[in-house]
Motif scaffolding. Sequence first.
Motif, short mmCIF file in Angstrom:
data_model
loop_
_atom_site.label_atom_id
_atom_site.label_comp_id
_atom_site.label_asym_id
_atom_site.label_seq_id
_atom_site.Cartn_x
_atom_site.Cartn_y
_atom_site.Cartn_z
N ARG A 1 16.42 -7.17 59.51
CA ARG A 1 16.79 -6.67 58.43
C ARG A 1 15.43 -6.22 57.37
O ARG A 1 14.44 -6.65 57.84
CB ARG A 1 17.43 -7.81 57.48
N PRO A 2 15.81 -5.15 56.57
CA PRO A 2 14.69 -4.64 55.87
C PRO A 2 14.10 -5.85 55.10
O PRO A 2 14.94 -6.53 54.49
CB PRO A 2 15.15 -3.67 54.85
N GLU A 3 12.77 -5.85 55.09
CA GLU A 3 12.04 -6.76 54.23
C GLU A 3 12.00 -6.71 52.85
O GLU A 3 12.01 -7.65 51.87
CB GLU A 3 10.59 -7.49 54.94
N ASP A 4 11.70 -5.59 52.34
CA ASP A 4 11.45 -5.19 50.88
C ASP A 4 12.83 -5.26 50.39
O ASP A 4 13.80 -5.24 50.70
CB ASP A 4 11.03 -3.59 50.96
N ASP A 5 12.85 -5.51 49.07
CA ASP A 5 13.82 -5.93 48.15
C ASP A 5 14.58 -4.43 47.87
O ASP A 5 13.90 -3.32 48.16
CB ASP A 5 13.49 -6.24 46.81
N ARG A 6 15.95 -4.61 47.90
CA ARG A 6 16.68 -3.16 47.86
C ARG A 6 16.23 -2.60 46.40
O ARG A 6 16.17 -3.24 45.38
CB ARG A 6 18.07 -3.82 47.61
N PRO A 7 16.18 -1.21 46.41
CA PRO A 7 15.70 -0.56 45.48
C PRO A 7 16.89 -0.63 44.34
O PRO A 7 17.95 -0.45 44.75
CB PRO A 7 15.39 0.78 45.85
N LYS A 8 16.43 -1.02 43.15
CA LYS A 8 17.55 -1.29 42.00
C LYS A 8 17.22 -0.56 40.74
O LYS A 8 16.18 -0.41 40.33
CB LYS A 8 17.59 -2.71 41.64
N GLY A 9 18.26 0.23 40.39
CA GLY A 9 17.94 1.18 39.00
C GLY A 9 18.89 0.77 38.02
O GLY A 9 18.86 1.37 37.09
N ASP A 10 19.98 -0.31 38.22
CA ASP A 10 20.79 -0.75 37.05
C ASP A 10 19.88 -1.79 36.34
O ASP A 10 19.86 -2.79 36.58
CB ASP A 10 21.96 -1.34 37.62
N LYS A 11 19.52 -1.17 34.83
CA LYS A 11 18.72 -1.93 34.08
C LYS A 11 19.40 -2.49 32.93
O LYS A 11 19.13 -3.00 31.98
CB LYS A 11 17.54 -1.29 33.57
N THR A 12 20.76 -1.96 33.02
CA THR A 12 21.66 -2.49 31.74
C THR A 12 21.81 -3.79 31.37
O THR A 12 22.10 -4.24 30.07
CB THR A 12 23.19 -1.97 31.84
N SER A 13 21.62 -4.62 32.27
CA SER A 13 21.82 -6.25 32.14
C SER A 13 20.60 -6.64 31.60
O SER A 13 20.59 -7.91 30.98
CB SER A 13 22.20 -6.75 33.34
N THR A 14 19.57 -6.03 31.52
CA THR A 14 18.21 -6.66 31.25
C THR A 14 17.62 -5.82 30.16
O THR A 14 16.57 -6.23 29.38
CB THR A 14 17.23 -6.65 32.15
N THR A 15 18.22 -4.72 29.61
CA THR A 15 17.48 -3.87 28.57
C THR A 15 18.66 -3.97 27.18
O THR A 15 19.58 -3.78 27.18
CB THR A 15 17.43 -2.39 28.90
#
Lengths: 242, 265
Positions: A219-233
């Motif tokens: 499986r890909p080792e890097d973290d999945r690219p995430k762009g949803d920042k609404t829960s933290t901004t």
Amino acid sequence: MMEQKHIVSGFDRDLEGIQALIMKMGGMVETEISLAAKSLELRDEELARSVVQSDRQVDNLEEQVDEEAARLLALRSPTAGDLRTVLTVMKIAANLERVGDYSKNMAKRTSILVEMQPVSGAASALRRQARAVELMLRDALDAYIQRDADLAQDVRERDREVDQMYNSLFREFLTHMMEDPRNITACMHLHFIAKNIERMGDHVTSIAEEVIYLVTGARPEDDRPKGDKTSTTPYDPGGEDD
Amino acid sequence: MNDMTRLERKVDQKTIKISARDVQVFYGETHAIKDVSVDILDNTVTAFIGPSGCGKSTFLRCLNRMNDTIDICRVEGKIEMDGADIYAKRVDPVQLRAQVGMVFQKPNPFPKSIYDNVAYGPRIHGLASNKAELDEIVEKALRRGAIWDEVKDRLDEPGTGLSGGQQQRLCIARAVATAPEVLLMDEPCSALDPIATAQVEELIDELRRDYSVVIVTHSMQQAARVSQKTAFFHLGNLVEYGDTGDIFTNPEDPRTESYITGRIG
């Protein structure tokens, strides 16, 4: 992946059969996304109802895939690439089923939204977002059939665009609601749709990751690219897009 | 629970028991084993798999010099056990075979009593100085072979009167009676029913605590079940050697993949 045929030809037929089921299911879900978004934009209640109806077939297909996979595991004891094929088929089916559910949910909300005042630009923006997911799904399924890990990786990266579309829709809907409280009900529904499409993108990303596992065995080792920042901004109505 | 099974399967001993380097075997003109180098670990079950005629049994038989008995067979290269060359001139092959025991495809008990089957090896190697000691060795070996409870009341009966599965476990008991360090098994379950096979497989897993076990098997599922390391042979070459879990989920060589998924025989 494996050009050679099995000595026991029934094994090949079983594997091809289960993959044909997945492709059929994938095609149905693609259509479901597209029609759900179209019914929303055109405010077509009839079309929305047909999407809700058709989701049952996707659910049935998932059950069929699971049964076939269990049978294959029990009777053929697959190993190596064959084993990964069966394992990924099950996971892909589960992800497709979720995407189908979200499409159905979008169609259900369409039936409610047609009763309300349209929110300007929202439906076409959501259709664009849905279209992006639909194309990701098409490529993920292509990557599956072609055993193309690079294409799968490309799909994985494109999920960020879907996330960003969600971010800007999130802001837009908030603004509409602040401007006029009569928009709140519609905007809440529209927001759920946007969030659901964003989740669809995540499930398609999982499918792409399964393809990478199928092809490479890891499986890909890097973290999945995430762009949803609404829960933290925190919300800042004057803020610009990032 | 997952961690437990993984741990159990892990190769917990990294000590090399047998080291083979550039081994070649010829039967007359036929080049049966080509350039095989492999390290067999202690306290580990190593499975040799591959299609018929790939050389896996031939290579197994190199490990206790069983090929010496075949006139036209010639072995080149180096095979060391605990760092000592087993093909050195001063090594007595009979002594070596007591250290490197072997179990064959068909159970082959001697036409003697159960007791004498097991006592035979210790007697000729002089491992016991009196009857009581020999009794002890026989009981211990039969317990190791997981057959003691079934035969303790009829040790005087002929070994050939046992069932196939019992005979095979008797042969394993006979092999461990000479206190070997390595056990070679050539298709030990191919003549057994599934229950007897499961019993022998369970026994193999227990034996791993004390010995290095090498098993040749045609059953891929058996290799997957009992071994921690797997070596795939094809046309006399050692194609791939690695952790069993890796070989069966993600083999590196396409030939290995073709074989274990049932695409080439």
